[in-house]
Design a protein around this motif. Sequence first.
Motif, mmCIF file in Angstrom:
data_model
loop_
_atom_site.group_PDB
_atom_site.id
_atom_site.type_symbol
_atom_site.label_atom_id
_atom_site.label_comp_id
_atom_site.label_asym_id
_atom_site.label_seq_id
_atom_site.Cartn_x
_atom_site.Cartn_y
_atom_site.Cartn_z
ATOM 1 N N ILE A 128 -48.609 -65.661 40.564
ATOM 2 C CA ILE A 128 -49.727 -64.864 41.104
ATOM 3 C C ILE A 128 -50.533 -65.697 42.102
ATOM 4 O O ILE A 128 -50.891 -65.216 43.173
ATOM 5 C CB ILE A 128 -50.615 -64.327 39.960
ATOM 6 N N TYR A 129 -50.794 -66.945 41.763
ATOM 7 C CA TYR A 129 -51.549 -67.827 42.664
ATOM 8 C C TYR A 129 -50.779 -68.038 43.976
ATOM 9 O O TYR A 129 -51.349 -67.971 45.062
ATOM 10 C CB TYR A 129 -51.845 -69.157 41.969
ATOM 11 N N THR A 130 -49.480 -68.273 43.860
ATOM 12 C CA THR A 130 -48.645 -68.452 45.054
ATOM 13 C C THR A 130 -48.654 -67.190 45.910
ATOM 14 O O THR A 130 -48.736 -67.272 47.143
ATOM 15 C CB THR A 130 -47.201 -68.818 44.654
ATOM 16 N N LEU A 131 -48.574 -66.036 45.271
ATOM 17 C CA LEU A 131 -48.628 -64.774 46.015
ATOM 18 C C LEU A 131 -49.950 -64.618 46.754
ATOM 19 O O LEU A 131 -49.969 -64.156 47.903
ATOM 20 C CB LEU A 131 -48.439 -63.589 45.064
ATOM 21 N N CYS A 132 -51.046 -65.003 46.118
ATOM 22 C CA CYS A 132 -52.359 -64.928 46.772
ATOM 23 C C CYS A 132 -52.398 -65.839 48.004
ATOM 24 O O CYS A 132 -52.886 -65.429 49.063
ATOM 25 C CB CYS A 132 -53.471 -65.292 45.800
ATOM 26 N N LEU A 133 -51.878 -67.059 47.861
ATOM 27 C CA LEU A 133 -51.835 -67.970 49.005
ATOM 28 C C LEU A 133 -50.943 -67.412 50.104
ATOM 29 O O LEU A 133 -51.280 -67.476 51.290
ATOM 30 C CB LEU A 133 -51.319 -69.348 48.580
ATOM 31 N N TYR A 134 -49.816 -66.862 49.731
ATOM 32 C CA TYR A 134 -48.870 -66.274 50.691
ATOM 33 C C TYR A 134 -49.520 -65.127 51.458
ATOM 34 O O TYR A 134 -49.422 -65.049 52.682
ATOM 35 C CB TYR A 134 -47.625 -65.798 49.936
ATOM 36 N N MET A 135 -50.209 -64.265 50.739
ATOM 37 C CA MET A 135 -50.843 -63.110 51.380
ATOM 38 C C MET A 135 -52.014 -63.527 52.266
ATOM 39 O O MET A 135 -52.357 -62.819 53.213
ATOM 40 C CB MET A 135 -51.273 -62.096 50.328
ATOM 41 N N ALA A 136 -52.609 -64.683 51.990
ATOM 42 C CA ALA A 136 -53.721 -65.176 52.808
ATOM 43 C C ALA A 136 -53.239 -65.775 54.129
ATOM 44 O O ALA A 136 -54.043 -65.992 55.031
ATOM 45 C CB ALA A 136 -54.536 -66.201 52.024
ATOM 46 N N GLY A 137 -51.952 -66.067 54.234
ATOM 47 C CA GLY A 137 -51.413 -66.565 55.500
ATOM 48 C C GLY A 137 -50.877 -67.982 55.402
ATOM 49 O O GLY A 137 -51.105 -68.703 54.425
ATOM 50 N N ILE A 138 -50.178 -68.361 56.441
ATOM 51 C CA ILE A 138 -49.465 -69.644 56.461
ATOM 52 C C ILE A 138 -50.401 -70.848 56.364
ATOM 53 O O ILE A 138 -50.102 -71.812 55.676
ATOM 54 C CB ILE A 138 -48.545 -69.745 57.700
ATOM 55 N N GLU A 139 -51.532 -70.794 57.054
ATOM 56 C CA GLU A 139 -52.469 -71.930 57.015
ATOM 57 C C GLU A 139 -53.023 -72.130 55.606
ATOM 58 O O GLU A 139 -53.151 -73.253 55.143
ATOM 59 C CB GLU A 139 -53.609 -71.726 58.019
ATOM 60 N N THR A 140 -53.340 -71.044 54.927
ATOM 61 C CA THR A 140 -53.842 -71.120 53.560
ATOM 62 C C THR A 140 -52.739 -71.591 52.621
ATOM 63 O O THR A 140 -52.967 -72.425 51.751
ATOM 64 C CB THR A 140 -54.370 -69.742 53.099
ATOM 65 N N PHE A 141 -51.534 -71.058 52.824
ATOM 66 C CA PHE A 141 -50.395 -71.423 51.982
ATOM 67 C C PHE A 141 -50.094 -72.908 52.075
ATOM 68 O O PHE A 141 -49.721 -73.533 51.088
ATOM 69 C CB PHE A 141 -49.161 -70.611 52.415
ATOM 70 N N MET A 142 -50.284 -73.487 53.244
ATOM 71 C CA MET A 142 -49.968 -74.893 53.460
ATOM 72 C C MET A 142 -51.176 -75.816 53.294
ATOM 73 O O MET A 142 -51.068 -77.012 53.527
ATOM 74 C CB MET A 142 -49.332 -75.085 54.836
ATOM 75 N N ASN A 143 -52.302 -75.278 52.877
ATOM 76 C CA ASN A 143 -53.497 -76.083 52.657
ATOM 77 C C ASN A 143 -53.289 -76.959 51.425
ATOM 78 O O ASN A 143 -53.054 -76.471 50.321
ATOM 79 C CB ASN A 143 -54.704 -75.163 52.464
ATOM 80 N N PHE A 144 -53.373 -78.273 51.604
ATOM 81 C CA PHE A 144 -53.079 -79.219 50.533
ATOM 82 C C PHE A 144 -53.990 -79.029 49.330
ATOM 83 O O PHE A 144 -53.532 -79.020 48.183
ATOM 84 C CB PHE A 144 -53.174 -80.654 51.062
#
Length: 184
Positions: free
Chosen positions: A25-41
């Motif tokens: 679920i957390y990964t999906l939230c990051l994915y839906m927020a966009g690439i920059e959010t998904f790759m935020n360390f």
Amino acid sequence: MTSPNQTGSKVGLTYGLIGGIAMIIYTLCLYMAGIETFMNFALAFLVYAIIIAIAVMAGIKQKKLNGGYLSFGEALKTVFLTFVLAFLLSTLFNYVLLNYIDTGFRDEMSRLTLEKVESFMRKLGAPESDIEKAMENAGSADNYSFSKTLLGYGMMCIIFCIISLIIAAIIKKNKPPFDNAFKE
């Protein structure tokens, strides 16, 4: 009456499933927020804090089920099983997401990673030939293949084993050797 070993496995499996679903679920939230959010360390690191908290809760639950006592071995088994199952579910989800559902997202991640590597090397003052060689090697690697995903999972299991040892050492509580000796 269930034996502590059966209960420990059940607790580890239950909390591993909960942890895996939470990570997905957390990964999906990051994915839906966009690439920059998904790759935020920092945001990516938070998922590890979540699974560590869930693994600690699994150990504490097992301790309660054992009447407030938990051997080191049983604590280790419960906590490590929680980590292994949760991260397996998360890894499989990420593999499917990046290799079958949205390969464009994966390609964009690869591109952004290359840009960050190049920028980092330039900041360090690396020679242009070294930068070009590193970019060529990084660009030709398939970091999302099944074998690389499996290797990453194995490496994380080693890290989680170490974390599990620490957690088990903290939450264990041995039964006193003469607990029932004078109550008869």
